[in-house]
Structure formats: C-alpha cells, structure tokens
Motif scaffolding. Structure first.
Motif, PDB file in Angstrom:
ATOM      1  N   GLN A 139      64.760  39.362  68.438  1.00 21.23           N
ATOM      2  CA  GLN A 139      65.750  38.868  67.481  1.00 21.23           C
ATOM      3  C   GLN A 139      65.136  37.828  66.545  1.00 21.23           C
ATOM      4  OE1 GLN A 139      68.956  40.271  67.396  1.00 21.23           O
ATOM      5  NE2 GLN A 139      68.793  39.331  65.366  1.00 21.23           N
ATOM      6  N   GLY A 140      64.257  36.999  67.080  1.00 23.36           N
ATOM      7  CA  GLY A 140      63.565  36.030  66.237  1.00 23.36           C
ATOM      8  C   GLY A 140      62.726  36.727  65.179  1.00 23.36           C
ATOM      9  N   LEU A 141      62.043  37.776  65.594  1.00 17.56           N
ATOM     10  CA  LEU A 141      61.244  38.585  64.663  1.00 17.56           C
ATOM     11  C   LEU A 141      62.146  39.220  63.604  1.00 17.56           C
ATOM     12  CD1 LEU A 141      58.520  41.193  65.651  1.00 17.56           C
ATOM     13  CD2 LEU A 141      60.303  41.750  63.996  1.00 17.56           C
ATOM     14  N   ALA A 142      63.221  39.839  64.056  1.00 14.61           N
ATOM     15  CA  ALA A 142      64.113  40.564  63.138  1.00 14.61           C
ATOM     16  C   ALA A 142      64.775  39.619  62.138  1.00 14.61           C
ATOM     17  CB  ALA A 142      65.178  41.313  63.930  1.00 14.61           C
ATOM     18  N   ASP A 143      65.183  38.438  62.611  1.00 10.70           N
ATOM     19  CA  ASP A 143      65.871  37.499  61.725  1.00 10.70           C
ATOM     20  C   ASP A 143      64.929  36.952  60.656  1.00 10.70           C
ATOM     21  OD1 ASP A 143      68.147  37.946  63.143  1.00 10.70           O
ATOM     22  OD2 ASP A 143      68.169  36.018  64.189  1.00 10.70           O
ATOM     23  N   LEU A 144      63.685  36.677  61.029  1.00 13.30           N
ATOM     24  CA  LEU A 144      62.716  36.196  60.037  1.00 13.30           C
ATOM     25  C   LEU A 144      62.358  37.320  59.068  1.00 13.30           C
ATOM     26  CD1 LEU A 144      60.967  33.823  59.092  1.00 13.30           C
ATOM     27  CD2 LEU A 144      59.136  34.686  60.572  1.00 13.30           C
ATOM     28  N   LYS A 145      62.151  38.501  59.582  1.00 10.07           N
ATOM     29  CA  LYS A 145      61.842  39.654  58.738  1.00 10.07           C
ATOM     30  C   LYS A 145      62.981  39.917  57.767  1.00 10.07           C
ATOM     31  CE  LYS A 145      60.068  44.386  59.147  1.00 10.07           C
ATOM     32  NZ  LYS A 145      59.727  45.472  60.105  1.00 10.07           N
ATOM     33  N   GLY A 146      64.221  39.668  58.221  1.00 10.81           N
ATOM     34  CA  GLY A 146      65.397  39.876  57.373  1.00 10.81           C
ATOM     35  C   GLY A 146      65.460  38.949  56.179  1.00 10.81           C
ATOM     36  N   LYS A 147      64.640  37.898  56.187  1.00 12.49           N
ATOM     37  CA  LYS A 147      64.568  36.969  55.059  1.00 12.49           C
ATOM     38  C   LYS A 147      63.501  37.381  54.047  1.00 12.49           C
ATOM     39  CE  LYS A 147      67.573  33.811  56.412  1.00 12.49           C
ATOM     40  NZ  LYS A 147      68.730  33.364  55.604  1.00 12.49           N
ATOM     41  N   SER A 148      62.994  38.599  54.205  1.00  9.77           N
ATOM     42  CA  SER A 148      61.909  39.106  53.348  1.00  9.77           C
ATOM     43  C   SER A 148      60.698  38.188  53.411  1.00  9.77           C
ATOM     44  CB  SER A 148      62.392  39.264  51.899  1.00  9.77           C
ATOM     45  OG  SER A 148      63.467  40.173  51.821  1.00  9.77           O
ATOM     46  N   PHE A 149      60.414  37.717  54.609  1.00 12.81           N
ATOM     47  CA  PHE A 149      59.287  36.817  54.851  1.00 12.81           C
ATOM     48  C   PHE A 149      57.980  37.517  54.494  1.00 12.81           C
ATOM     49  CE2 PHE A 149      56.107  34.748  57.541  1.00 12.81           C
ATOM     50  CZ  PHE A 149      56.400  33.408  57.336  1.00 12.81           C
ATOM     51  N   THR A 150      57.068  36.784  53.826  1.00 14.04           N
ATOM     52  CA  THR A 150      55.793  37.367  53.407  1.00 14.04           C
ATOM     53  C   THR A 150      54.619  36.507  53.868  1.00 14.04           C
ATOM     54  OG1 THR A 150      55.476  36.205  51.294  1.00 14.04           O
ATOM     55  CG2 THR A 150      56.994  38.090  51.301  1.00 14.04           C
ATOM     56  N   LYS A 151      53.443  36.997  53.665  1.00 18.38           N
ATOM     57  CA  LYS A 151      52.234  36.264  54.064  1.00 18.38           C
ATOM     58  C   LYS A 151      52.019  35.014  53.220  1.00 18.38           C
ATOM     59  CE  LYS A 151      49.043  38.933  51.150  1.00 18.38           C
ATOM     60  NZ  LYS A 151      47.821  39.778  51.148  1.00 18.38           N
ATOM     61  N   TYR A 152      52.749  34.886  52.133  1.00 16.40           N
ATOM     62  CA  TYR A 152      52.633  33.706  51.279  1.00 16.40           C
ATOM     63  C   TYR A 152      53.543  32.563  51.733  1.00 16.40           C
ATOM     64  CZ  TYR A 152      50.467  37.291  48.409  1.00 16.40           C
ATOM     65  OH  TYR A 152      49.672  38.314  47.973  1.00 16.40           O
ATOM     66  N   ASP A 153      54.397  32.833  52.702  1.00 15.52           N
ATOM     67  CA  ASP A 153      55.313  31.826  53.223  1.00 15.52           C
ATOM     68  C   ASP A 153      54.706  31.131  54.442  1.00 15.52           C
ATOM     69  OD1 ASP A 153      57.265  32.620  51.327  1.00 15.52           O
ATOM     70  OD2 ASP A 153      57.935  34.246  52.655  1.00 15.52           O
ATOM     71  N   VAL A 154      55.373  30.080  54.901  1.00  6.48           N
ATOM     72  CA  VAL A 154      54.957  29.352  56.106  1.00  6.48           C
ATOM     73  C   VAL A 154      56.152  29.269  57.046  1.00  6.48           C
ATOM     74  CG1 VAL A 154      54.135  27.155  57.047  1.00  6.48           C
ATOM     75  CG2 VAL A 154      53.255  27.967  54.850  1.00  6.48           C
ATOM     76  N   VAL A 155      55.903  29.394  58.344  1.00  7.92           N
ATOM     77  CA  VAL A 155      56.983  29.273  59.325  1.00  7.92           C
ATOM     78  C   VAL A 155      56.641  28.191  60.337  1.00  7.92           C
ATOM     79  CG1 VAL A 155      56.033  31.098  60.796  1.00  7.92           C
ATOM     80  CG2 VAL A 155      58.445  30.478  60.989  1.00  7.92           C
ATOM     81  N   ILE A 156      57.642  27.372  60.673  1.00  6.21           N
ATOM     82  CA  ILE A 156      57.505  26.370  61.730  1.00  6.21           C
ATOM     83  C   ILE A 156      58.454  26.750  62.860  1.00  6.21           C
ATOM     84  CG2 ILE A 156      57.731  23.952  62.392  1.00  6.21           C
ATOM     85  CD1 ILE A 156      57.188  23.164  59.531  1.00  6.21           C
ATOM     86  N   GLY A 157      57.904  27.081  64.021  1.00  4.24           N
ATOM     87  CA  GLY A 157      58.715  27.397  65.188  1.00  4.24           C
ATOM     88  C   GLY A 157      58.984  26.118  65.969  1.00  4.24           C
ATOM     89  N   ILE A 158      60.262  25.789  66.142  1.00  7.08           N
ATOM     90  CA  ILE A 158      60.652  24.536  66.785  1.00  7.08           C
ATOM     91  C   ILE A 158      61.253  24.819  68.155  1.00  7.08           C
ATOM     92  CG2 ILE A 158      61.937  22.383  66.477  1.00  7.08           C
ATOM     93  CD1 ILE A 158      62.321  23.209  63.515  1.00  7.08           C
TER      94      ILE A 158
END
Length: 302
Positions: A122-141
């Motif tokens: 679900q974490g994968l799907a929700d981030l992917k649903g934001k059209s996340f790309t390699k140019y973005d940055v993610v912080i897992g808290i």
C-alpha cells in the motif's frame, strides 16, 4: 518473532526514570517529562551531518523541478502533513512541491485507521499514485524504523532511481537499509513506554522543520532572516509582509503598504522596487533573472 523485534527496539524499552510514573505527583510527572524532553535537542544535534546531506539533495531536486514527499503512518504521517501544509503559506510554494503520503489517507490525520501501516504494497501504491518520479525525493518517517508502509514507499523510490531518506529513532533501523541517507535520531526510551508521539515525534518534528526551512532558505525564500515569499493572504500575513519590507528597506509603514499594493501583495518585488528604485515590472524581471534571490535581484541594477 515480531514481538522479539519490537522488544529489542530502544523506542520500546522502559525508561528507568519513569518506572513509578503512576505514583508520582502531578508536578513530578511534568518534571520527568520535561527532563526527558531536554534530551531531544542533543539527539537531533548528533544527526545534523546526516540532515545536511539530506537537505543538499532535496534542495537540488526542488531547484530542478522535483518534489518532496513525506511518507508515514499515524503520528509520523501527521507530522508530515503539518510540515507540508505550512510550506505554501510560509514560503509561497505550490501545494504539490512538498506533499505527504499518509497510511489510511487524509482522513487518518484525524481518526486512526488501524492496520493501515502494515502493508508495504500500500505504501508503494500510494506513492506511485502521486506520479512519483526519479526526480523527486521521499522521506520515510517511522519512529520504530520497521513500519511496512513507509518501507514499501522507499523500496519503490529506490527501484526507479529517486533519492531516499529515512527518519527513525532506533539504531540500525530496518528502513535505513532502503535509504540513501539514513537519519537515526536516538532519543532513548519514552516516559510512557512505547508512546512515540512524545520524544520520538518531537525529534522528528524538529528535523522536518530543519529540512523544510533550510531548503527554502537555500531556494531564496528568505532574505536576511525574514520571510520574503510569504503568501500575504490574510490580515496577519499582510501586516507581517509590510513589517518585513520596512525592516529591510527602512521605509515608512505607509510607503510599505503602497508598494505592496502595487505588487499585489508580493514582498520580493516590493523590496527590489524600493532598494533599486525601479518599476514593479523591472523588479519582477530581475527576480526571475536571479532565480528568486532578492540580493542578486537588487545587485542586477547596480
């Protein structure tokens, strides 16, 4: 197995200073909490080198048109929502620049959605649903460092080549193994055993404040120590905008108000207009030419 993993975490240990919490007076409880809270700043100080690395990558990503995503469940997700939601009014950023992906959706901010944190998929799907790309940055808290939801998001981000940051409160956290930059701020056992909404959350709030504020300073959203990209959308913020203009340019309240009206409540061009003695059009062109940095925009006319 899961029980053993949890019991070994610092965030799940019993705090020896609060073993008799239920027998303390009100004043003793408050002092005990405060004494433990005093340890948080030192724990944050210890990980500043890691925060520095994260900020440099986030600054480059946002400067190049990328976005920053906070991913978390429960308190961790709520902290992300708070920090992200403050960026548009404070720094006049577009809402999509800093976002939060929270387990259970936006409604989980107010009402806990039990079990929503337990799915990597679900974490994968929700981030992917934001059209996340390699140019973005993610912080897992995640205070524990083992919450599946943000781990799934970081795994996906790494797969597509995006920069990943983990923010936890335990040494050698599981989530750290999926991060390019692992920030492990060890604040020690909580006063109330396992209640990571206390010291752990305080540490994470401090770090998120540091990350977003420092990044925005580097992006030219601050002049001296004043907010010059503030979105002056209400009375308080318009008054703050006028005070900032007055502080920087030494003009009267009336002059600051007049120039701010000319710029449609934009502080940066108002400052450049006054300091460089130019029109609003020329001021805005100079700001655009200098990538939003006020000092460089003023120097453009010298």
């Amino acid at each position: 197995m899961v029980q053993m993993e949890l019991s070994n975490l610092t965030t799940e240990q019993r705090n020896q200073n609060s073993m008799n919490l239920d027998r303390m007076s009100t004043l003793e409880i408050l002092k005990t909490i405060n004494d433990e809270d005093k340890k948080v700043a030192n724990a944050v100080n210890a990980v500043i080198p890691k925060i520095d690395i994260a900020v440099e990558h986030i600054y480059k990503a946002l400067g190049g048109g990328g976005r920053l995503f906070y991913v978390g469940a429960g308190t961790s997700g709520r902290l992300g929502v708070i920090d992200a939601s403050e960026c548009p009014p404070t720094f006049m950023t577009p809402p999509e620049m800093v976002q939060t992906v929270m387990a259970g959706g936006n409604g989980a901010f107010f009402n806990a959605v039990e079990g929503s944190e337990d799915s990597e998929e679900q974490g994968l799907a929700d981030l992917k649903g934001k059209s996340f790309t390699k140019y973005d940055v993610v912080i897992g808290i995640t205070a524990s460092g083992r919450t599946p939801y943000p781990i799934g998001a970081l795994k996906y981000a790494r797969e597509i080549g995006a920069y990943t940051v983990s923010l936890s409160c335990n040494k050698d956290s599981l989530i750290s193994s999926y991060a390019d930059c692992d920030i492990e701020v060890v604040v020690g056992p909580e006063v109330l055993t396992g209640s990571t909404r206390m010291k752990s959350a305080t540490a994470h709030k401090m770090i998120l404040n540091m990350i977003s504020t420092t990044t925005m300073i580097k992006l030219g959203k601050v002049h001296q120590n004043l907010m010059v990209d503030v979105h002056a959308s209400n009375y308080k913020l318009r008054e703050r905008a006028k005070r900032n203009i007055m502080e920087i340019t030494n003009v009267s309240y009336e002059k600051a108000e007049e120039v701010l009206n000319e710029t449609n409540n934009e502080v940066k061009p108002a400052i450049v207009m006054i300091e460089a003695g130019v029109s609003v059009q020329d001021a805005k062109k100079a700001i655009e030419h200098s990538d939003g940095y006020v000092r460089e925009a003023i120097d453009y006319f010298s």
